[in-house]
Every structure is written in C-alpha cells, then in structure tokens.
Design a protein around this motif. Structure first.
Motif, PDB file in Angstrom:
ATOM      1  N   UNK A 128       0.587  -1.645   0.136  1.00  0.00           N
ATOM      2  CA  UNK A 128       0.236  -0.103  -0.215  1.00  0.00           C
ATOM      3  C   UNK A 128       1.264   1.504   0.057  1.00  0.00           C
ATOM      4  N   UNK A 129       2.132   1.682   0.358  1.00  0.00           N
ATOM      5  CA  UNK A 129       2.990   2.414   0.726  1.00  0.00           C
ATOM      6  C   UNK A 129       2.973   2.130  -0.476  1.00  0.00           C
ATOM      7  N   UNK A 130       4.011   1.289  -1.934  1.00  0.00           N
ATOM      8  CA  UNK A 130       4.663   1.260  -2.214  1.00  0.00           C
ATOM      9  C   UNK A 130       3.630   2.200  -3.120  1.00  0.00           C
ATOM     10  N   UNK A 131       2.456   1.392  -3.599  1.00  0.00           N
ATOM     11  CA  UNK A 131       1.823   2.374  -4.201  1.00  0.00           C
ATOM     12  C   UNK A 131       0.955   3.451  -4.039  1.00  0.00           C
ATOM     13  N   UNK A 132       1.279   4.414  -2.615  1.00  0.00           N
ATOM     14  CA  UNK A 132       1.272   5.786  -2.530  1.00  0.00           C
ATOM     15  C   UNK A 132       2.378   6.438  -3.392  1.00  0.00           C
ATOM     16  N   UNK A 133       3.370   6.159  -2.742  1.00  0.00           N
ATOM     17  CA  UNK A 133       4.502   6.971  -3.513  1.00  0.00           C
ATOM     18  C   UNK A 133       4.381   6.520  -4.917  1.00  0.00           C
ATOM     19  N   UNK A 134       4.196   5.662  -5.663  1.00  0.00           N
ATOM     20  CA  UNK A 134       3.989   5.498  -7.055  1.00  0.00           C
ATOM     21  C   UNK A 134       2.848   7.021  -7.689  1.00  0.00           C
ATOM     22  N   UNK A 135       1.962   6.451  -6.991  1.00  0.00           N
ATOM     23  CA  UNK A 135       0.888   7.632  -6.962  1.00  0.00           C
ATOM     24  C   UNK A 135       1.295   9.411  -7.041  1.00  0.00           C
ATOM     25  N   UNK A 136       2.508   9.139  -6.716  1.00  0.00           N
ATOM     26  CA  UNK A 136       2.921  11.057  -6.567  1.00  0.00           C
ATOM     27  C   UNK A 136       3.804  10.805  -7.438  1.00  0.00           C
ATOM     28  N   UNK A 137       3.750   9.949  -8.455  1.00  0.00           N
ATOM     29  CA  UNK A 137       5.535  10.529  -9.045  1.00  0.00           C
ATOM     30  C   UNK A 137       5.713  11.936  -9.890  1.00  0.00           C
ATOM     31  N   UNK A 138       4.277  12.285 -10.506  1.00  0.00           N
ATOM     32  CA  UNK A 138       4.420  13.370 -10.654  1.00  0.00           C
ATOM     33  C   UNK A 138       4.444  14.790 -10.446  1.00  0.00           C
ATOM     34  N   UNK A 139       4.163  14.695  -8.701  1.00  0.00           N
ATOM     35  CA  UNK A 139       4.124  15.876  -8.155  1.00  0.00           C
ATOM     36  C   UNK A 139       5.589  16.442  -8.051  1.00  0.00           C
ATOM     37  N   UNK A 140       5.278  18.025  -7.994  1.00  0.00           N
ATOM     38  CA  UNK A 140       6.243  18.798  -7.889  1.00  0.00           C
ATOM     39  C   UNK A 140       6.838  19.215  -6.891  1.00  0.00           C
ATOM     40  N   UNK A 141       7.098  18.320  -5.549  1.00  0.00           N
ATOM     41  CA  UNK A 141       6.911  18.655  -4.531  1.00  0.00           C
ATOM     42  C   UNK A 141       8.535  18.501  -4.097  1.00  0.00           C
ATOM     43  N   UNK A 142       9.601  17.843  -5.400  1.00  0.00           N
ATOM     44  CA  UNK A 142      10.897  18.405  -5.349  1.00  0.00           C
ATOM     45  C   UNK A 142      11.111  19.468  -5.303  1.00  0.00           C
ATOM     46  N   UNK A 143      12.556  19.014  -3.551  1.00  0.00           N
ATOM     47  CA  UNK A 143      13.140  20.318  -2.618  1.00  0.00           C
ATOM     48  C   UNK A 143      15.028  20.070  -2.856  1.00  0.00           C
ATOM     49  N   UNK A 144      15.837  20.690  -1.925  1.00  0.00           N
ATOM     50  CA  UNK A 144      17.383  20.798  -2.363  1.00  0.00           C
ATOM     51  C   UNK A 144      17.639  21.207  -0.432  1.00  0.00           C
ATOM     52  N   UNK A 145      15.882  20.861   0.330  1.00  0.00           N
ATOM     53  CA  UNK A 145      16.598  21.606   1.950  1.00  0.00           C
ATOM     54  C   UNK A 145      17.319  20.194   2.302  1.00  0.00           C
TER      55      UNK A 145
END
Length: 352
Positions: A68-85
């Motif tokens: 279930x966690x893997x599926x949730x992470x894959x569902x967010x693949x196209x999110x623009x929440x990337x960071x350098x923090x």
C-alpha cells in the motif's frame, strides 16, 4: 566407428561448453546485485528527476515499504514537491552513484544522472539556487544558503565535474555542464556577499533572487547576516584550487567579519527544565574558555538577534518562547576551527 564416436564426443563437449559460456556471459552482463536503499530511492524519485521530503523530514529509505505504501509513493510520481532542503536530492544522487559503483546496476546511474540534470535545470541565470524547485513561490525561491542548500549543491556539482571514482561513470557532457554550473555558482556567491559601508562582510541565510540583497524566510528567520551559513560558504571558496583575487578578497573579508562578531566568554548549555513546555531549555553560561557565534546578526549593529514565531526581534535568547529556544540553533561554535586552523592553512597554501 572411432571417427563417429570422436565426432559425437566432440559435439557433446562443444554443446556443453557453449551453454556454460553463455550462462557465464549472461551473469557477467547482468548487475551484480540490487541495493534495497537504492531501490527505494528509485521509487521515490519524481518524474522531474528530483526527490521530496517526508512532510519536512528525511525519507526513511532504510525502512521496508508495504504494498500500500509503495502504491501511494508511485501515485505521487508526477508531483512537483521536489526540494534541496536538508540535503534532499543531493543525498540520493550521492548514494545512487555509490550503489552503481558497487552493483554495476545501470538503473542507479540513470537515476543519478537524471537527478543531476534536475539540479542543473534549477540553477538561476545568476548562478544561485532556490530551496525548492520547481515550486519557487515565497521564500522557497530565494537564493538559499540556509542549512547549506547552495553549498551542498555546488559541492556535489564540483565532484561531478572532477569525474573521480563513482562520478567517472557520468557522461562527459554532464560533467562539463556541472563545471560551468560551479563557476556560475561561485559568481553568485561573490555577488551576494553583503557590502556594508563600502566593506565586504558575509552572507545572509537567503538572498533575493533578483536584488541579491539578504531576505527573510520564516517568521523566525529575518533579514540578517549568518554566523553559521557564512562559515560553510567560506570553506567552499577555500577549496577552489587556484583562487583569483576576487575569491581571496571574499574569504579574507568574511573571516575578518566572523572574527569581529565572535562572542567570547560564554557557552550554550542544554538543560532539563520540567517547568518549561518542552521539558528542557537552552541557557547561556559564562565560560572564559569558550567562544560562540550567533546564528543571526542584525545588519549594521552586528548584535545577535533571536526571533520567535511571532516574528519580533529580541536581543537575548531567554526572551523568545521555549519552543524556539530549544527547537532552533541560535548559537554555535561554527567559526572556531575555520578561524583558528583552516583559514591560516589556506593562506599558507595560496602563498606557496
């Protein structure tokens, strides 16, 4: 008859050897193994090439995921929440390159290379880097030195450009692009060094991407110069093999400023404090053997300043709320080794 038997035996041996060599060749061509941490990093990598945090914290790559966690992470693949923090994205790239060197798994090299391209695409034309990308709204879009964001990125790109050890596997064109990005980043560092009364000083935790002036971030991170982040900037500049006069001038001015704003005769202690909301506290104690620096210095007066979540500047640590006293680093020994050991060694090196 003997000729027939010989032919049959020869055919059998050739068939056996061919199968064996084929299996050996396949084994040699395949990756030696997979790395479970690297595999999870591949899973979390966004489509744009960068990585997110886990609600502001580091992703726990050493922990196994449920389906279930893997599926949730894959569902967010196209999110623009990337960071350098907090070393996000640089941490993953560094690990994946090491994993590729250990396993020869091409997926790890591909992901690391994609991450480097993501970093290169995030750099501003003036050489600075935002805290987050592509979401550069609000303070996330400032040129960010806070928590060493820019220095972490430039340090990684410098290693990429040098192409040593695990970095040698990256494409030559990417290594060359990284070298250009480092030069551009150094130009941004020099351009953002604050000038007060005609004299170079140090850097803020973040700078406006357009005006290059020190800029605020969260309520407790006001416009100021930093006694912490400036130290890592100086260390990065001192690693330039053959520094020009502009870098030498920047380093000397920053070290002079850091030495001028040091606070002698005090140390910071962490104590148990049952009467406080967090059950602990931080206090300043007289100690003739200690020197500390403030995280934030008021521009012009060079007094250390302390800010709670209300955004009101105070001049003593005890005057802000307990949660911020214990939850944020307002004092530290950050410049001690730089001034006493590293800077003198640097002067000797460049003199030779």
């Amino acid at each position: 008859m003997n000729t027939l038997k010989f032919s049959i035996v020869l055919l059998f041996l050739l068939t056996f050897m061919g199968c064996h060599v084929g299996r050996l060749t396949s084994a040699m061509a395949a990756p030696d193994s997979t790395d479970p941490v690297a595999e999870r990093m591949l899973l979390y990598q966004r489509s744009n090439g960068g990585w997110p945090q886990d609600d502001g914290d580091d992703v726990a790559y050493d922990e196994a995921l449920t389906e279930a966690q893997r599926a949730a992470v894959l569902a967010d693949k196209s999110q623009d929440d990337t960071t350098f923090d907090d070393e996000s994205t640089t941490r993953e790239i560094t690990y994946l390159l090491g994993a590729h060197q250990r396993t020869d798994n091409p997926a790890y090299l591909k992901a690391a290379s994609m991450g480097i391209d993501f970093i290169l695409s995030a750099q501003y034309a003036n050489g600075g880097f935002p805290q987050e990308y592509p979401d550069t709204s609000g303070y996330h879009g400032h040129i960010t030195y806070n928590d060493n964001v820019t220095i972490d990125l430039l340090t990684l790109l410098r290693k990429v450009s040098e192409g040593k050890a695990e970095y040698a596997a990256l494409p030559a064109t990417q290594r060359e692009a990284a070298g250009r990005a480092v030069e551009n980043g150094i130009n941004s560092i020099l351009a953002t060094q604050y000038v007060h009364a005609g004299k170079l000083t140090a850097w803020g935790a973040q700078h406006d991407r357009n005006t290059l002036a020190p800029a605020p971030a969260r309520a407790f991170e006001p416009v100021s110069l930093s006694g912490k982040e400036s130290v890592e900037i100086v260390r990065f500049l001192m690693e330039v093999p053959q520094p020009g006069e502009d870098i030498r001038e920047a380093v000397r001015a920053a070290v002079e400023w850091l030495d001028a704003v040091r606070i002698d005769g005090y140390r910071q202690d962490r104590i148990e404090a049952p009467d406080q909301p967090t059950g602990r506290d931080r206090i300043i104690v007289a100690d003739s053997s200690s020197t500390i620096w403030g995280r934030f210095y008021e521009i012009g007066t060079w007094r250390p300043i302390f800010i709670g979540r209300d955004g009101i500047i105070k001049y003593e640590l005890k005057d802000i709320e307990n949660e911020r006293r214990t939850g944020y680093g307002f004092y530290g020994h950050w410049a001690k080794d730089l001034i006493k050991k590293e800077y003198p060694s640097w002067e000797e090196r460049i003199a030779g």
